[in-house]
Design an enzyme around this catalytic site. Structure first.
Site, mmCIF file in Angstrom:
data_model
loop_
_atom_site.group_PDB
_atom_site.id
_atom_site.type_symbol
_atom_site.label_atom_id
_atom_site.label_comp_id
_atom_site.label_asym_id
_atom_site.label_seq_id
_atom_site.Cartn_x
_atom_site.Cartn_y
_atom_site.Cartn_z
ATOM 1 N N SER A 17 -10.613 -36.669 -23.554
ATOM 2 C CA SER A 17 -11.900 -36.770 -22.853
ATOM 3 C C SER A 17 -11.922 -36.068 -21.492
ATOM 4 O O SER A 17 -12.919 -35.411 -21.169
ATOM 5 C CB SER A 17 -12.308 -38.239 -22.714
ATOM 6 N N THR A 62 -11.802 -46.986 -24.107
ATOM 7 C CA THR A 62 -11.198 -46.713 -25.409
ATOM 8 C C THR A 62 -10.187 -47.796 -25.767
ATOM 9 O O THR A 62 -10.058 -48.806 -25.059
ATOM 10 C CB THR A 62 -10.591 -45.281 -25.452
ATOM 11 N N LYS A 66 -12.432 -51.902 -26.091
ATOM 12 C CA LYS A 66 -13.867 -51.757 -26.384
ATOM 13 C C LYS A 66 -14.568 -53.098 -26.587
ATOM 14 O O LYS A 66 -15.731 -53.242 -26.221
ATOM 15 C CB LYS A 66 -14.076 -50.873 -27.615
ATOM 16 N N ASN A 86 -18.228 -48.482 -25.624
ATOM 17 C CA ASN A 86 -17.322 -47.366 -25.308
ATOM 18 C C ASN A 86 -17.838 -46.515 -24.147
ATOM 19 O O ASN A 86 -17.155 -45.588 -23.728
ATOM 20 C CB ASN A 86 -17.047 -46.500 -26.551
ATOM 21 N N ASP A 99 -20.079 -44.118 -30.169
ATOM 22 C CA ASP A 99 -19.391 -43.757 -31.422
ATOM 23 C C ASP A 99 -20.409 -43.659 -32.555
ATOM 24 O O ASP A 99 -20.327 -42.777 -33.411
ATOM 25 C CB ASP A 99 -18.335 -44.805 -31.794
ATOM 26 N N ALA A 124 -12.047 -52.010 -41.175
ATOM 27 C CA ALA A 124 -12.999 -53.027 -40.719
ATOM 28 C C ALA A 124 -12.874 -53.259 -39.214
ATOM 29 O O ALA A 124 -13.132 -54.355 -38.719
ATOM 30 C CB ALA A 124 -12.762 -54.339 -41.490
ATOM 31 N N GLY A 125 -12.483 -52.224 -38.478
ATOM 32 C CA GLY A 125 -12.371 -52.329 -37.026
ATOM 33 C C GLY A 125 -13.639 -51.833 -36.335
ATOM 34 O O GLY A 125 -14.717 -51.764 -36.938
ATOM 35 N N ALA A 127 -14.575 -48.827 -35.148
ATOM 36 C CA ALA A 127 -15.201 -47.585 -35.636
ATOM 37 C C ALA A 127 -15.914 -47.836 -36.961
ATOM 38 O O ALA A 127 -16.975 -47.264 -37.225
ATOM 39 C CB ALA A 127 -14.139 -46.501 -35.784
ATOM 40 N N TYR A 217 -8.886 -36.773 -36.323
ATOM 41 C CA TYR A 217 -8.973 -35.338 -36.029
ATOM 42 C C TYR A 217 -7.607 -34.722 -35.743
ATOM 43 O O TYR A 217 -7.501 -33.532 -35.463
ATOM 44 C CB TYR A 217 -9.950 -35.058 -34.872
ATOM 45 N N GLY A 238 -12.888 -35.622 -38.070
ATOM 46 C CA GLY A 238 -13.532 -36.404 -37.017
ATOM 47 C C GLY A 238 -13.712 -35.706 -35.674
ATOM 48 O O GLY A 238 -14.172 -36.338 -34.720
HETATM 49 P P1 NAP Z 1 -9.342 -50.559 -34.986
HETATM 50 O O1 NAP Z 1 -10.457 -51.357 -34.390
HETATM 51 O O2 NAP Z 1 -7.926 -50.838 -34.585
HETATM 52 O O3 NAP Z 1 -9.493 -50.688 -36.584
HETATM 53 C C1 NAP Z 1 -8.573 -50.040 -37.445
HETATM 54 C C2 NAP Z 1 -8.839 -50.472 -38.886
HETATM 55 O O4 NAP Z 1 -7.858 -49.787 -39.691
HETATM 56 C C3 NAP Z 1 -8.642 -51.960 -39.164
HETATM 57 O O5 NAP Z 1 -9.473 -52.353 -40.211
HETATM 58 C C4 NAP Z 1 -7.175 -52.015 -39.595
HETATM 59 O O6 NAP Z 1 -6.863 -53.110 -40.421
HETATM 60 C C5 NAP Z 1 -7.073 -50.748 -40.395
HETATM 61 N N1 NAP Z 1 -5.683 -50.292 -40.460
HETATM 62 C C6 NAP Z 1 -4.854 -50.058 -39.415
HETATM 63 N N2 NAP Z 1 -3.640 -49.645 -39.863
HETATM 64 C C7 NAP Z 1 -3.734 -49.654 -41.227
HETATM 65 C C8 NAP Z 1 -2.814 -49.345 -42.266
HETATM 66 N N3 NAP Z 1 -1.566 -48.936 -41.990
HETATM 67 N N4 NAP Z 1 -3.240 -49.464 -43.545
HETATM 68 C C9 NAP Z 1 -4.498 -49.866 -43.833
HETATM 69 N N5 NAP Z 1 -5.415 -50.184 -42.880
HETATM 70 C C10 NAP Z 1 -5.035 -50.065 -41.598
HETATM 71 O O7 NAP Z 1 -9.525 -48.997 -34.678
HETATM 72 P P2 NAP Z 1 -10.911 -48.210 -34.550
HETATM 73 O O8 NAP Z 1 -11.298 -48.102 -33.128
HETATM 74 O O9 NAP Z 1 -11.854 -48.788 -35.523
HETATM 75 O O10 NAP Z 1 -10.444 -46.735 -34.992
HETATM 76 C C11 NAP Z 1 -10.124 -46.464 -36.343
HETATM 77 C C12 NAP Z 1 -9.803 -44.985 -36.529
HETATM 78 O O11 NAP Z 1 -10.939 -44.192 -36.221
HETATM 79 C C13 NAP Z 1 -8.688 -44.476 -35.623
HETATM 80 O O12 NAP Z 1 -7.933 -43.546 -36.352
HETATM 81 C C14 NAP Z 1 -9.415 -43.792 -34.502
HETATM 82 O O13 NAP Z 1 -8.656 -42.771 -33.907
HETATM 83 C C15 NAP Z 1 -10.600 -43.213 -35.250
HETATM 84 N N6 NAP Z 1 -11.758 -43.010 -34.387
HETATM 85 C C16 NAP Z 1 -12.198 -41.716 -34.263
HETATM 86 C C17 NAP Z 1 -13.293 -41.468 -33.471
HETATM 87 C C18 NAP Z 1 -13.766 -40.049 -33.336
HETATM 88 O O14 NAP Z 1 -14.528 -39.771 -32.392
HETATM 89 N N7 NAP Z 1 -13.408 -39.149 -34.231
HETATM 90 C C19 NAP Z 1 -13.952 -42.511 -32.791
HETATM 91 C C20 NAP Z 1 -13.478 -43.817 -32.968
HETATM 92 C C21 NAP Z 1 -12.371 -44.039 -33.777
HETATM 93 P P3 NAP Z 1 -6.322 -54.499 -39.783
HETATM 94 O O15 NAP Z 1 -7.502 -55.099 -39.082
HETATM 95 O O16 NAP Z 1 -5.857 -55.255 -40.965
HETATM 96 O O17 NAP Z 1 -5.227 -54.117 -38.827
#
Ligand code: NAP
Length: 287
Positions: A17, A62, A66, A86, A99, A124-125, A127, A217, A238
């Site tokens: 960023s 981030t 968040k 965010n 996002d 289910a997080g 994003a 990404y 992404g």
């Molecule tokens: P988060 O809140 O930590 O959620 C991650 C999700 O992935 C949860 O459902 C988690 O399950 C699951 N997960 C984690 N490790 C796993 C594994 N080894 N196997 C299966 N499921 C797994 O993260 P987030 O903020 O939502 O971000 C998720 C992804 O999106 C990241 O890679 C992040 O970099 C990307 N992202 C990209 C952008 C962009 O601008 N391109 C923006 C936001 C996010 P549990 O709850 O069971 O741990």
């Protein structure tokens, strides 16, 4: 003295960023500066209030802050629906979630229309919540699958309480067989250095002709994206979401149209995607 904005997160070792926003300020000749501040989880409140006391006008928030940041600002409707902030306007102490706007803007930039489409959201997080709210708002029929079915169910149940049109249900990863139009990866599975991993379950046949949107990404082309292409589908990474969520924050703070191309160039340079090999791997990330 420049007008200051910045990002808080933890450990915040690899954020793109600052380069993205500072390139935008430079390109527009604006006397603004974007800082990165590593804030541990026990002092998120101070991490928001201290910059405000020191004259900062805006913050990005981030991982992993968040959800916690919701407590210290007034969340707008989007942040409330997503359950995560965010972007903060420190002058008004209002928090939003760009996002969602970034994801939807990038779908539009790639000509992906989700209205009436059967979309699988993996994860289910935070994003995933943004994706589900955006997809449902645009008329998609969404299934949410996560390694924990309970978390997926809780997420959908909580979203159902918010004031959005919701056509989403939680399903187990093992129940993903059957027709689908689109898969959105909202897990970190497949991210560097685990580039051989895919969030798609081994036991379920990969659907033909789907659009995969992978929020990852790094790398520009994930294993999941390759699976889509091998099954006559299309894949989008992404990077565009990252740039468009940043552009939405930029416009929120400055009131000035963001120079999206400059921001793309800055993140691509940071990721080393401007060389021939990177560009070849990134054909569909730029619009
Ligand atoms: P988060 O809140 O930590 O959620 C991650 C999700 O992935 C949860 O459902 C988690 O399950 C699951 N997960 C984690 N490790 C796993 C594994 N080894 N196997 C299966 N499921 C797994 O993260 P987030 O903020 O939502 O971000 C998720 C992804 O999106 C990241 O890679 C992040 O970099 C990307 N992202 C990209 C952008 C962009 O601008 N391109 C923006 C936001 C996010 P549990 O709850 O069971 O741990």
């Amino acid at each position: 003295m420049p007008t200051k904005v910045g990002i808080i997160g933890w450990p915040l070792t690899t954020t793109l960023s600052p380069a993205m926003h500072n390139a935008a300020f430079d390109a527009l000749g604006m006397d603004w500066y974007y800082d990165a501040m590593a804030i541990p989880p026990d002092i998120v409140r101070e991490g928001i209030l201290e910059p405000q006391r020191h004259g900062y006008v805006g913050l990005n928030v981030t991982i992993p802050h968040k959800e916690e940041a919701m407590k210290y600002v007034t969340p707008d409707d989007v942040a409330r629906a997503v359950g995560a902030v965010n972007t903060i306007d420190l002058l008004e102490m209002i928090g939003t979630n760009t996002d969602l706007a970034g994801f939807m803007a990038d779908l539009a930039a790639h000509g992906v229309d989700v209205s009436g489409k059967r979309v699988i959201v993996l994860g289910a997080g935070g994003a995933a919540r943004a994706a589900v709210v955006g997809l449902c708002g645009a008329g998609a029929d969404v299934r949410v699958a996560s390694r924990s079915l309970d978390k997926a169910r809780t997420m959908v149940a909580n979203l159902a309480l918010s004031n959005i049109r919701l056509a989403a249900r939680a399903v187990a990863l093992t129940e993903l067989a059957g027709p689908a139009d689109m898969i959105v990866n909202c897990t970190p599975v497949g991210m560097l250095p685990e580039v051989g991993a895919t969030p798609w379950p081994d036991t379920v046949p990969f659907p033909d002709g789907v659009v995969v949107y992978d929020m990852i990404y790094k790398p520009a082309r994930t294993r999941l994206m390759q699976q889509a292409e091998m099954h006559d589908g299309r894949a989008v990474g992404g990077l565009g979401m990252l740039v468009h969520q940043g552009a939405a924050a930029f416009e929120r703070w400055t009131g000035v149209a963001a120079p999206v191309d400059v921001m793309f160039d800055a993140v691509r340079a940071q990721l080393g995607l401007n060389d021939a090999n990177g560009a070849a791997n990134d054909e569909d990330t730029r619009r």
